[in-house]
Design a protein around this motif. Sequence first.
Motif, PDB file in Angstrom:
ATOM      1  N   TYR A 144       0.946  -1.148   0.094  1.00 23.09           N
ATOM      2  CA  TYR A 144       0.146  -0.066   0.072  1.00 23.09           C
ATOM      3  C   TYR A 144       0.924   1.219   0.262  1.00 23.09           C
ATOM      4  N   ARG A 172       0.014 -11.397  13.958  1.00 21.61           N
ATOM      5  CA  ARG A 172      -0.476 -10.303  14.768  1.00 21.61           C
ATOM      6  C   ARG A 172      -1.144  -9.485  14.003  1.00 21.61           C
ATOM      7  N   ALA A 225       2.273  -5.227   2.708  1.00 18.26           N
ATOM      8  CA  ALA A 225       1.562  -5.940   3.607  1.00 18.26           C
ATOM      9  C   ALA A 225       1.674  -7.539   3.438  1.00 18.26           C
ATOM     10  N   GLY A 258      -1.972  -6.478  11.706  1.00 19.53           N
ATOM     11  CA  GLY A 258      -1.287  -5.720  10.726  1.00 19.53           C
ATOM     12  C   GLY A 258      -0.222  -6.791  10.127  1.00 19.53           C
ATOM     13  N   SER A 259      -0.496  -8.138  10.210  1.00 20.89           N
ATOM     14  CA  SER A 259       0.650  -8.940   9.486  1.00 20.89           C
ATOM     15  C   SER A 259       0.174  -9.328   8.452  1.00 20.89           C
ATOM     16  N   LYS A 302      -3.277 -10.441   7.291  1.00 24.06           N
ATOM     17  CA  LYS A 302      -4.304 -11.515   7.040  1.00 24.06           C
ATOM     18  C   LYS A 302      -5.429 -11.142   6.103  1.00 24.06           C
ATOM     19  N   THR A 303      -5.852  -9.878   6.758  1.00 25.20           N
ATOM     20  CA  THR A 303      -7.109  -9.387   5.960  1.00 25.20           C
ATOM     21  C   THR A 303      -6.608  -9.151   4.802  1.00 25.20           C
ATOM     22  N   THR A 304      -5.506  -8.534   4.252  1.00 26.87           N
ATOM     23  CA  THR A 304      -5.016  -8.131   2.496  1.00 26.87           C
ATOM     24  C   THR A 304      -4.815  -9.438   2.084  1.00 26.87           C
TER      25      THR A 304
HETATM   26  N1  LIG Z   1      -5.939   0.026   2.341  1.00 24.09           N
HETATM   27  C1  LIG Z   1      -5.039   0.096   3.135  1.00 24.09           C
HETATM   28  N2  LIG Z   1      -4.146   1.298   2.874  1.00 24.09           N
HETATM   29  C2  LIG Z   1      -2.982   1.054   3.408  1.00 24.09           C
HETATM   30  N3  LIG Z   1      -2.304   0.206   4.343  1.00 24.09           N
HETATM   31  C3  LIG Z   1      -3.051  -0.772   4.526  1.00 24.09           C
HETATM   32  C4  LIG Z   1      -4.486  -0.618   4.056  1.00 24.09           C
HETATM   33  N4  LIG Z   1      -4.965  -1.971   4.274  1.00 24.09           N
HETATM   34  C5  LIG Z   1      -4.140  -2.553   5.137  1.00 24.09           C
HETATM   35  N5  LIG Z   1      -2.977  -1.828   5.196  1.00 24.09           N
HETATM   36  C6  LIG Z   1      -1.720  -2.055   5.921  1.00 24.09           C
HETATM   37  O1  LIG Z   1      -1.398  -3.220   5.656  1.00 24.09           O
HETATM   38  C7  LIG Z   1      -0.799  -4.216   6.634  1.00 24.09           C
HETATM   39  C8  LIG Z   1      -1.476  -5.343   6.899  1.00 24.09           C
HETATM   40  O2  LIG Z   1      -2.936  -5.050   7.242  1.00 24.09           O
HETATM   41  P1  LIG Z   1      -3.974  -6.250   7.350  1.00 24.09           P
HETATM   42  O3  LIG Z   1      -5.319  -5.496   7.380  1.00 24.09           O
HETATM   43  O4  LIG Z   1      -3.868  -7.181   6.273  1.00 24.09           O
HETATM   44  O5  LIG Z   1      -3.525  -6.929   8.738  1.00 24.09           O
HETATM   45  P2  LIG Z   1      -4.220  -8.062   9.514  1.00 24.09           P
HETATM   46  O6  LIG Z   1      -3.340  -9.103   9.832  1.00 24.09           O
HETATM   47  O7  LIG Z   1      -5.661  -8.346   8.999  1.00 24.09           O
HETATM   48  O8  LIG Z   1      -4.480  -7.184  10.870  1.00 24.09           O
HETATM   49  P3  LIG Z   1      -5.682  -7.216  12.084  1.00 24.09           P
HETATM   50  O9  LIG Z   1      -5.440  -8.692  12.665  1.00 24.09           O
HETATM   51  O10 LIG Z   1      -5.405  -6.148  12.907  1.00 24.09           O
HETATM   52  O11 LIG Z   1      -6.935  -7.578  11.247  1.00 24.09           O
HETATM   53  C9  LIG Z   1      -1.030  -3.152   7.734  1.00 24.09           C
HETATM   54  O12 LIG Z   1       0.311  -2.604   8.405  1.00 24.09           O
HETATM   55  C10 LIG Z   1      -2.036  -2.223   7.484  1.00 24.09           C
HETATM   56  O13 LIG Z   1      -1.731  -0.810   7.997  1.00 24.09           O
END
Ligand SMILES: Nc1ncnc2c1ncn2[C@@H]1O[C@H](COP(=O)(O)OP(=O)(O)OP(=O)(O)O)[C@@H](O)[C@H]1O
Length: 251
Positions: free
Chosen positions: A33, A61, A42, A63-64, A66-68
Motif C-alpha cells: 500500500y 499479529r 503488507a 497488521g501481519s 491476514k485481511t489483505t
Molecule cells: N487500504 C490500506 N491502505 C494502506 N495500508 C493498508 C491498507 N490495508 C491494510 N494496510 C496495511 O497493511 C498491513 C496489513 O494489514 P491487514 O489488515 O492485512 O492486517 P491484519 O493481519 O488483517 O490485521 P488485524 O489482525 O488487525 O486485522 C498493515 O500494516 C496495514 O496498516
Amino acid sequence: MTQSTSAQGGGTAVAGERPTGPMVRVDNLHRSYGSGAAAVHALRGISFEVPRGELVALKGRSGSGKTTLLNLLGGLDQPDEGAITVDGTDVVGLGEQDLLELRRDRIGFIFQSFGLIPILSAAENVGVPMRLKKADPREREERVALLLSLVGLGDHAKQRPGELSGGQQQRVAIARALANRPALLIADEPTGQLDADTGLAVMELIRAVVRSEGVTALVATHDSQLLGLADRVLELNDGELVDHGPQPNRR
Ligand SMILES: Nc1ncnc2c1ncn2[C@@H]1O[C@H](COP(=O)(O)OP(=O)(O)OP(=O)(O)O)[C@@H](O)[C@H]1O
Ligand SMILES: [Mg+2]
C-alpha cells in the motif's frame, strides 16, 4: 484396461469437469500500500496451498497481512505480483463479471461483523445469495430451512439480526455463506466480536460444516484456542509466511 488419469496438481478448470488439485494455490504474492518511503509491504512474496476439504487457520499479529491476503483470495483486491488459484480458477486474471460469479457461486464469506442485512429476517438473509443467483424460489426456501437447522437456528428463522445474539447472528452468516454450495469458505476473524465460549461454538460449527458440507475453509483468527480445531495453521509475520504443517491434534 482403464488408465487412471493423473490430473493431480493440474488445478486448471475445464468446462464440465470438476477442478482438481488444491482448493487454493498462492504463488509469490506481493501486495503493498502506498509508495516510496511510506510504502507498507503488507504481503512480501508468500506461497502456499490449501488442500481440498481442510480447515486452515490463518494466524498472525495485528497488521501481519491476514485481511489483505483474504481479500486477494476472494477477488476483492488485486495483488502487485504473484498468482492465485481458487478451485482451479486463476483469480488474478479474471474480469469483473467472472469475479462476481466466483464470489457469488464458489466462495462464501464470513466477516467479524457478521454483515447481515438488518431489515431482513434470518431466513431472508440466508436466502440472499440464492436470490442473486436467481435460484428457484421453492428450492431456495428448502435450502434456507435446511441451512438454518444445520446451524441450530431452525426456530429463529423469522427473527431479524437485531433480535438475535452475536453468536446467533454469526450462525446466520455461516448459513448464508453456504447458501450457494461454495467450494471455499473465507472467514476473517469470525469470532472477533464474540465472547470466548460463543467464539469456540462458532469455530466448532465451522469445523463441523467443513466435514458435513465438504467445503474447504480458510479462517483468520487471533484466538489460540481456536487453532486446535484446524487441520493446519498458517502464520503470517509482517507479510511473510511461516507454515506450521499438519497439526498434531488433527482429527
Ligand atoms: N487500504 C490500506 N491502505 C494502506 N495500508 C493498508 C491498507 N490495508 C491494510 N494496510 C496495511 O497493511 C498491513 C496489513 O494489514 P491487514 O489488515 O492485512 O492486517 P491484519 O493481519 O488483517 O490485521 P488485524 O489482525 O488487525 O486485522 C498493515 O500494516 C496495514 O496498516
Ligand atoms: Mg484483519
